[in-house]
Design a protein around this motif. Structure first.
Motif, PDB file in Angstrom:
ATOM      1  N   UNK A  16      -1.810   2.657  -8.552  1.00  0.00           N
ATOM      2  CA  UNK A  16      -2.702   2.394  -7.425  1.00  0.00           C
ATOM      3  C   UNK A  16      -3.540   1.142  -7.656  1.00  0.00           C
ATOM      4  N   UNK A  17      -3.877   0.853  -8.900  1.00  0.00           N
ATOM      5  CA  UNK A  17      -4.691  -0.328  -9.191  1.00  0.00           C
ATOM      6  C   UNK A  17      -3.958  -1.614  -8.839  1.00  0.00           C
ATOM      7  N   UNK A  18      -2.625  -1.608  -8.840  1.00  0.00           N
ATOM      8  CA  UNK A  18      -1.837  -2.787  -8.530  1.00  0.00           C
ATOM      9  C   UNK A  18      -1.429  -2.866  -7.065  1.00  0.00           C
ATOM     10  N   UNK A  19      -1.877  -1.946  -6.246  1.00  0.00           N
ATOM     11  CA  UNK A  19      -1.487  -1.923  -4.838  1.00  0.00           C
ATOM     12  C   UNK A  19      -1.972  -3.185  -4.139  1.00  0.00           C
ATOM     13  N   UNK A  20      -1.081  -3.800  -3.353  1.00  0.00           N
ATOM     14  CA  UNK A  20      -1.418  -4.989  -2.586  1.00  0.00           C
ATOM     15  C   UNK A  20      -0.980  -4.782  -1.149  1.00  0.00           C
ATOM     16  N   UNK A  21      -1.922  -4.903  -0.216  1.00  0.00           N
ATOM     17  CA  UNK A  21      -1.603  -4.690   1.193  1.00  0.00           C
ATOM     18  C   UNK A  21      -0.854  -5.866   1.797  1.00  0.00           C
ATOM     19  N   UNK A  22      -1.164  -7.091   1.390  1.00  0.00           N
ATOM     20  CA  UNK A  22      -0.460  -8.269   1.895  1.00  0.00           C
ATOM     21  C   UNK A  22      -0.501  -9.344   0.826  1.00  0.00           C
ATOM     22  N   UNK A  23       0.669  -9.866   0.458  1.00  0.00           N
ATOM     23  CA  UNK A  23       0.739 -10.839  -0.627  1.00  0.00           C
ATOM     24  C   UNK A  23       1.052 -12.252  -0.155  1.00  0.00           C
ATOM     25  N   UNK A  24       1.220 -12.446   1.158  1.00  0.00           N
ATOM     26  CA  UNK A  24       1.476 -13.791   1.668  1.00  0.00           C
ATOM     27  C   UNK A  24       2.953 -14.104   1.772  1.00  0.00           C
ATOM     28  N   UNK A  25       3.314 -15.346   1.428  1.00  0.00           N
ATOM     29  CA  UNK A  25       4.691 -15.821   1.578  1.00  0.00           C
ATOM     30  C   UNK A  25       5.675 -14.894   0.879  1.00  0.00           C
ATOM     31  N   UNK A  26       6.711 -14.487   1.622  1.00  0.00           N
ATOM     32  CA  UNK A  26       7.741 -13.625   1.071  1.00  0.00           C
ATOM     33  C   UNK A  26       7.425 -12.135   1.101  1.00  0.00           C
ATOM     34  N   UNK A  27       6.258 -11.755   1.591  1.00  0.00           N
ATOM     35  CA  UNK A  27       5.884 -10.338   1.676  1.00  0.00           C
ATOM     36  C   UNK A  27       6.780  -9.632   2.702  1.00  0.00           C
ATOM     37  N   UNK A  28       7.280  -8.454   2.356  1.00  0.00           N
ATOM     38  CA  UNK A  28       8.125  -7.663   3.260  1.00  0.00           C
ATOM     39  C   UNK A  28       7.472  -6.310   3.483  1.00  0.00           C
ATOM     40  N   UNK A  29       7.343  -5.898   4.741  1.00  0.00           N
ATOM     41  CA  UNK A  29       6.784  -4.586   5.074  1.00  0.00           C
ATOM     42  C   UNK A  29       7.671  -3.899   6.105  1.00  0.00           C
ATOM     43  N   UNK A  95      -7.687  -6.000  -2.426  1.00  0.00           N
ATOM     44  CA  UNK A  95      -6.237  -6.190  -2.354  1.00  0.00           C
ATOM     45  C   UNK A  95      -5.513  -5.047  -1.658  1.00  0.00           C
ATOM     46  N   UNK A  96      -6.074  -3.847  -1.683  1.00  0.00           N
ATOM     47  CA  UNK A  96      -5.428  -2.682  -1.069  1.00  0.00           C
ATOM     48  C   UNK A  96      -5.527  -2.694   0.461  1.00  0.00           C
ATOM     49  N   UNK A  97      -6.390  -3.537   1.034  1.00  0.00           N
ATOM     50  CA  UNK A  97      -6.643  -3.571   2.478  1.00  0.00           C
ATOM     51  C   UNK A  97      -6.083  -4.823   3.123  1.00  0.00           C
ATOM     52  N   UNK A  98      -5.634  -4.682   4.359  1.00  0.00           N
ATOM     53  CA  UNK A  98      -5.234  -5.817   5.185  1.00  0.00           C
ATOM     54  C   UNK A  98      -5.629  -5.515   6.622  1.00  0.00           C
ATOM     55  N   UNK A  99      -6.301  -6.447   7.265  1.00  0.00           N
ATOM     56  CA  UNK A  99      -6.623  -6.345   8.692  1.00  0.00           C
ATOM     57  C   UNK A  99      -5.914  -7.499   9.376  1.00  0.00           C
ATOM     58  N   UNK A 100      -5.224  -7.205  10.492  1.00  0.00           N
ATOM     59  CA  UNK A 100      -4.401  -8.231  11.126  1.00  0.00           C
ATOM     60  C   UNK A 100      -4.361  -8.071  12.644  1.00  0.00           C
ATOM     61  N   UNK A 101      -4.830  -9.062  13.398  1.00  0.00           N
ATOM     62  CA  UNK A 101      -4.552  -9.087  14.836  1.00  0.00           C
ATOM     63  C   UNK A 101      -3.154  -9.652  15.046  1.00  0.00           C
TER      64      UNK A 101
END
Length: 146
Positions: A16-29, A95-101
């Motif tokens: 859980x400590x390494x969780x990343x909600x959005x990493x930028x270029x190349x991120x896949x969700x 890092x665990x959070x991402x807010x996006x319109x």
């Protein structure tokens, strides 16, 4: 038994400590969830690909079971492309959070459909999190890092 519990707790919190909600270029969700309102009530699935630290593009499909737009059963499926603007860095979020319109543009039955949303993601582990989006289409569900 106590040692097993301790090892599992360390493993869970270490992941859980390494969780990343959005990493930028190349991120896949991939996100799977329930559509609560908008063009209808049903299920949703989306895919997003990160272009840079601010923008991701993707696609999605919503399948509606009830409350179709204009009570027209041809409006049971919304297939769309989407663009999201990630505010994680600008808002200095953990890092665990991402807010996006974002904006969705696609086809609803025989009609053109457009929608806007604001979403939030929270990742419990490196691979699994939850999301919620509100706007013209609203949904809630599970998000996966690929």
């Amino acid at each position: 038994m106590k040692n097993l519990f301790l090892v599992l707790m360390i493993a869970f919190f270490g992941t859980a400590a390494n969780a990343q909600a959005y990493t930028g270029k190349g991120d896949h969700k991939i996100q799977l969830g329930l559509s609560a309102w908008g063009y209808g009530t049903g299920i949703t699935g989306t895919y997003d690909y990160g272009l840079n630290n601010l923008v991701s593009v993707g696609a999605g499909i919503n399948g509606y079971f009830g409350n179709y737009k204009d009570h027209d059963k041809d409006n049971r499926v919304f297939v769309f492309g989407r663009v999201n603007f990630h505010l994680q860095e600008a808002l200095q979020l953990p890092a665990k959070w991402d807010i996006y319109p974002g904006v969705d543009v696609g086809v609803l039955g025989r009609d053109f459909g457009i929608g806007a949303h604001i979403g939030a993601r929270y990742f419990f582990t490196e691979k699994v999190g939850v999301f919620a989006e509100v706007g013209n289409n609203g949904s809630i569900g599970v998000s996966f890092n690929l």
